[in-house]
Motif scaffolding. Structure first.
Motif: not given
Length: 369
Positions: A89, A160, A164
């Motif tokens: 990321k 996450e 991302t």
């Protein structure tokens, strides 16, 4: 002795262990060095260690008491996958000392506790034999605690992965990798939860038949190593490298890039800069107050377009809106196109056809105009 005959699952598991160790080494030491490779490679290595533990535990009676050395580190799975995604990321992210805190539960429960608990069992065989169910229950409870820990990280990984969105066009391949990882992770997590829960609920039944729990788990880990390991090495590690190299060229964070993209769109659209037929990338960059290279990078790498296509897109949108107004009756099609910034009839027709798949006349006819 460890049974390695061709007719046993142990032999195939041992082959997987070797493959996993080799794969992890190839991934970790792949040049140029990338942190996501490090975390994913270590993850594969730990999966291999887990399978090796399954083999040894099933082949050597009382293996944990004889060799009280930790080999399974399931509480490290989640943190490693989590850090793997965090560094994808943000390619500029550096390893922080507080990242080590993610591995403290693994050190305490699967390192120190495992060592001292099984060392005690080895030193007190009479107590161990008379409290076999208690020992199994403790180990399974510890495993369940590990899975609760894994659940937390599974949620973090999923969050996450969804968050991302670095916007670079190369992210398409990265997104595919994250989807494969999340799906595989879900299968792995579900299999472990079912196995551990069944072991705790039916501790009396499975005593002496632990192979019915460990062999399916070994197969799941094997599939993970072969499937994701080779897929990552042969198909996705290169795409990740390309994506991270491009992302690292930006001196902005993800949030700053998103703000700049929105600022660019808002400025061009709201201030109607596209109506200037002589608008150039240098003129637009000067109006916004950006270096030309920054504007070019955002257009090319973030928005997957170029300056001309970007501006012409808003000119076409403006033309579509203008033909719906009463004022449109005063102008010809070419006249309306000039009002929204097109400098010639030929360029207008070419761009409009590219954007809509129709000529202006065909579009207006479809709209009943």
């Amino acid at each position: 002795m460890i049974d390695t005959s061709l007719n046993t699952s142990n032999f195939y598991f041992l082959v997987t262990v070797i493959q996993g160790i080799v794969l992890s080494g190839l991934i970790v030491f792949q040049k140029p060095y990338k942190r996501p490779n490090l975390y994913f490679g270590i993850l594969l290595f730990l999966f291999s260690s887990t399978i090796l533990h399954i083999v040894l535990e099933g082949s050597i009676s009382g293996f944990n008491r004889i060799f009280p050395f930790p080999m399974e580190f399931s509480m490290a799975y989640g943190p490693l996958a989590y850090l793997h995604i965090l560094h994808i990321k943000n390619p500029l992210r550096a390893f922080k000392a507080k990242d080590l805190l993610h591995f403290v539960p693994c050190l305490i429960f699967e390192g120190l506790f495992f060592y001292f608990f099984f060392r005690y069992l080895g030193a007190n065989p009479d107590w161990t034999n008379s409290h076999a169910n208690t020992v199994i229950f403790i180990t399974m409870t510890l495993a369940l605690l590990g899975n609760l820990h894994l659940l937390i990280y599974t949620l973090l990984i999923f969050k996450e992965s969804k968050a991302t969105r670095f916007l670079l066009k190369d992210f398409v391949k990265v997104q595919k990798w994250l989807k494969y990882l999340i799906k595989s992770w879900g299968i792995l997590f579900t299999a472990i939860i079912i196995a551990i829960t069944a072991s705790i609920l039916f501790v009396d039944i499975i005593r002496g038949y632990t192979q019915y729990i460990f062999i399916p788990l070994g197969i799941i880990f094997t599939a993970f190593i072969y499937g994701l390991g080779y897929m990552y090495l042969l198909k996705y590690s290169g795409a990740l490298k390309q994506y991270m190299d491009k992302a690292a060229k930006f001196s902005f964070t993800q949030e700053e890039l998103e703000k700049r993209q929105l600022q660019l769109i808002k400025t061009v659209k709201c201030e109607e800069l596209y109506k200037d037929p002589k608008l150039s990338i240098a003129k637009l960059a000067g109006h916004i107050g950006w270096p030309i290279n920054d504007l070019s990078q955002i257009l090319n790498e973030v928005m997957d377009t170029n300056f001309n296509d970007f501006i012409n897109h808003y000119r076409v949108l403006a033309f579509k809106e203008s033909i719906l107004t009463d004022e449109a009756k005063k102008y010809s099609i070419v006249g309306l196109s000039q009002k929204v910034g097109f400098s010639s009839k030929a360029s207008f027709y070419r761009v409009f056809k590219k954007e809509t798949g129709l000529t202006p006349s065909e579009f207006m006819e479809n709209e009943g105009l």
